[in-house]
Design an enzyme around this catalytic site. Structure first.
Site, PDB file in Angstrom:
ATOM      1  CB  SER A  52      -0.777   0.032   1.166  1.00 49.14           C
ATOM      2  OG  SER A  52      -1.310   1.326   1.444  1.00 49.14           O
ATOM      3  CE1 TYR A  89      -3.776  -2.306   4.923  1.00 50.05           C
ATOM      4  CE2 TYR A  89      -3.277   0.055   4.415  1.00 50.05           C
ATOM      5  CZ  TYR A  89      -3.749  -1.240   4.056  1.00 50.05           C
ATOM      6  OH  TYR A  89      -3.873  -1.446   2.774  1.00 50.05           O
TER       7      TYR A  89
HETATM    8  N1  NAD Z   1      -8.880  -0.299  -1.733  1.00 54.65           N
HETATM    9  C1  NAD Z   1      -7.856   0.328  -1.209  1.00 54.65           C
HETATM   10  O1  NAD Z   1      -7.763   1.620  -1.465  1.00 54.65           O
HETATM   11  C2  NAD Z   1      -6.579  -0.278  -0.897  1.00 54.65           C
HETATM   12  C3  NAD Z   1      -5.362   0.647  -1.080  1.00 54.65           C
HETATM   13  C4  NAD Z   1      -4.016   0.170  -0.924  1.00 54.65           C
HETATM   14  C5  NAD Z   1      -3.952  -1.141  -0.304  1.00 54.65           C
HETATM   15  N2  NAD Z   1      -5.078  -2.074  -0.377  1.00 54.65           N
HETATM   16  C6  NAD Z   1      -4.891  -3.617  -0.395  1.00 54.65           C
HETATM   17  O2  NAD Z   1      -5.518  -4.148  -1.231  1.00 54.65           O
HETATM   18  C7  NAD Z   1      -6.154  -5.570  -0.915  1.00 54.65           C
HETATM   19  C8  NAD Z   1      -7.547  -5.512  -0.902  1.00 54.65           C
HETATM   20  O3  NAD Z   1      -8.131  -5.404  -2.054  1.00 54.65           O
HETATM   21  P1  NAD Z   1      -9.312  -4.877  -2.312  1.00 54.65           P
HETATM   22  O4  NAD Z   1      -9.291  -3.433  -2.176  1.00 54.65           O
HETATM   23  O5  NAD Z   1      -9.570  -5.257  -3.641  1.00 54.65           O
HETATM   24  O6  NAD Z   1     -10.340  -5.343  -1.585  1.00 54.65           O
HETATM   25  P2  NAD Z   1     -11.828  -5.813  -1.846  1.00 54.65           P
HETATM   26  O7  NAD Z   1     -12.547  -5.460  -0.436  1.00 54.65           O
HETATM   27  O8  NAD Z   1     -12.393  -5.553  -3.054  1.00 54.65           O
HETATM   28  O9  NAD Z   1     -11.787  -7.619  -1.698  1.00 54.65           O
HETATM   29  C9  NAD Z   1     -11.164  -8.042  -0.629  1.00 54.65           C
HETATM   30  C10 NAD Z   1     -11.376  -9.509  -1.003  1.00 54.65           C
HETATM   31  O10 NAD Z   1     -10.701 -10.174   0.137  1.00 54.65           O
HETATM   32  C11 NAD Z   1     -11.658 -11.307   0.530  1.00 54.65           C
HETATM   33  N3  NAD Z   1     -11.370 -11.820   1.702  1.00 54.65           N
HETATM   34  C12 NAD Z   1     -11.519 -11.104   2.866  1.00 54.65           C
HETATM   35  N4  NAD Z   1     -11.042 -11.984   4.054  1.00 54.65           N
HETATM   36  C13 NAD Z   1     -10.640 -13.036   3.819  1.00 54.65           C
HETATM   37  C14 NAD Z   1     -10.279 -14.278   4.162  1.00 54.65           C
HETATM   38  N5  NAD Z   1     -10.201 -14.206   5.398  1.00 54.65           N
HETATM   39  N6  NAD Z   1     -10.167 -15.302   3.454  1.00 54.65           N
HETATM   40  C15 NAD Z   1     -10.130 -15.308   2.183  1.00 54.65           C
HETATM   41  N7  NAD Z   1     -10.579 -14.101   1.182  1.00 54.65           N
HETATM   42  C16 NAD Z   1     -10.549 -13.048   2.222  1.00 54.65           C
HETATM   43  C17 NAD Z   1     -13.106 -10.819   0.490  1.00 54.65           C
HETATM   44  O11 NAD Z   1     -14.096 -11.811   0.426  1.00 54.65           O
HETATM   45  C18 NAD Z   1     -12.920  -9.818  -0.781  1.00 54.65           C
HETATM   46  O12 NAD Z   1     -13.443 -10.752  -2.235  1.00 54.65           O
HETATM   47  C19 NAD Z   1      -5.570  -5.514   0.776  1.00 54.65           C
HETATM   48  O13 NAD Z   1      -4.298  -6.271   0.740  1.00 54.65           O
HETATM   49  C20 NAD Z   1      -5.567  -4.013   0.997  1.00 54.65           C
HETATM   50  O14 NAD Z   1      -4.559  -3.782   2.143  1.00 54.65           O
HETATM   51  C21 NAD Z   1      -6.209  -1.595  -0.697  1.00 54.65           C
END
Ligand code: NAD
Length: 259
Positions: free
Chosen positions: A141, A154
């Protein structure tokens, strides 16, 4: 096709950036293991890939379970005969607070930001080695590159991800296994809403989630949040042979937030 005949695995692939990546990699010729806890979401992604003539298998389970985090590697490799790449995308925002921290949320975030990616990586290395090389990508991130007043915990974990990536990159380079991190800024996914709606944060910043999401977009130099496909584009590059000399990088895809 930029991933013709490659086999890969994507975690947290039922939604957001992971979903975009799985669909994109399949369009570029890869066979993809689609891993997530959301069974309906996984089924929809697999169906979409297959409907477009691609190859994918569903891997449904909880990545907090070490057995599942390990088994998805063997299942993807077994289904398609090898493994070329892994995108360890799963993560969790963790608690916003330091004072009054909820340790159960801390443990959940440790499990999803650090533990499960380590377990999956441990399982994947022998497969990539057997293939004579490969690529791993980890989602950190912008909070893994700079401090975050709203997310110190985080941030600590995502700095940890970047440290793991840089170390693994040096360790595995002689075996032609490349390891990189992608560092998204604010990206329009359900997690962005979870992030701003954390009770210990929303209470101090106001509880209107959509207003907070809008404000985060407006604060970015590009005056918006990223679309998940924009992160998947960068992930495609880092996991493809086009990035054959990119190793140990932590690539911001953040509209200039960390510039
Ligand atoms: N969205 C943002 O602004 C942002 C910014 C920087 C980093 N991130 C990182 O991106 C990643 C998240 O991705 P996103 O934003 O595409 O999220 P999202 O909310 O679209 O998807 C998250 C997915 O993770 C799955 N999940 C949650 N807990 C789980 C578990 N215990 N086992 C299996 N699957 C599980 C959920 O079912 C969901 O499909 C993370 O690593 C987050 O730290 C997000």
């Amino acid at each position: 096709m930029r991933m013709k005949d490659k086999v890969g695995l994507v975690t947290a692939a039922a939604s957001g950036m992971g979903r975009s990546g799985a669909l994109r990699f399949a369009r570029e010729g890869a066979a993809v293991g689609v891993a997530d806890i959301d069974a309906a979401g996984v089924a929809a992604v697999v169906e979409e890939i297959k409907a477009a003539g691609g190859r994918a298998i569903p891997l449904v389970g909880d990545l907090r379970d070490d057995g599942f985090a390990r088994d998805i590697v063997a299942e993807a490799a077994g289904a398609f005969g090898a493994l070329d790449f892994v995108w360890n995308h799963v993560g969790h925002p963790g608690p916003a607070a330091v004072e009054g921290i909820d340790m159960a949320v801390f443990d959940l975030a440790v499990d999803l930001n650090l533990r499960t990616v380590l377990v999956t990586t441990e399982a994947a290395i022998p497969h990539l080695r057997a293939r004579g090389g490969g690529a791993m990508l980890f989602t950190a991130s912008v909070s893994g590159l700079q401090g975050s007043a709203w997310s110190p915990v985080y941030s600590a974990m995502k700095f940890g991800v970047v440290g793991f990536v840089r170390s693994l990159a040096r360790r595995l380079a002689p075996e032609r296994i490349r390891v990189n991190a992608i560092c998204p800024g604010n990206t329009d996914t359900p997690m962005l809403r979870v992030f701003v709606a954390r009770p210990d944060q929303a209470a101090t910043r106001g509880n209107d989630v959509e207003a907070l999401v809008k404000g985060i977009g407006a604060a970015n130099p590009m005056k918006r949040s990223a679309h998940p496909d924009e992160i998947a584009n960068a992930a495609l590059f880092l996991l493809s042979d086009e990035a054959s000399f990119v190793n140990g990088a932590a690539l911001p895809v953040d509209g200039g937030m960390t510039a």
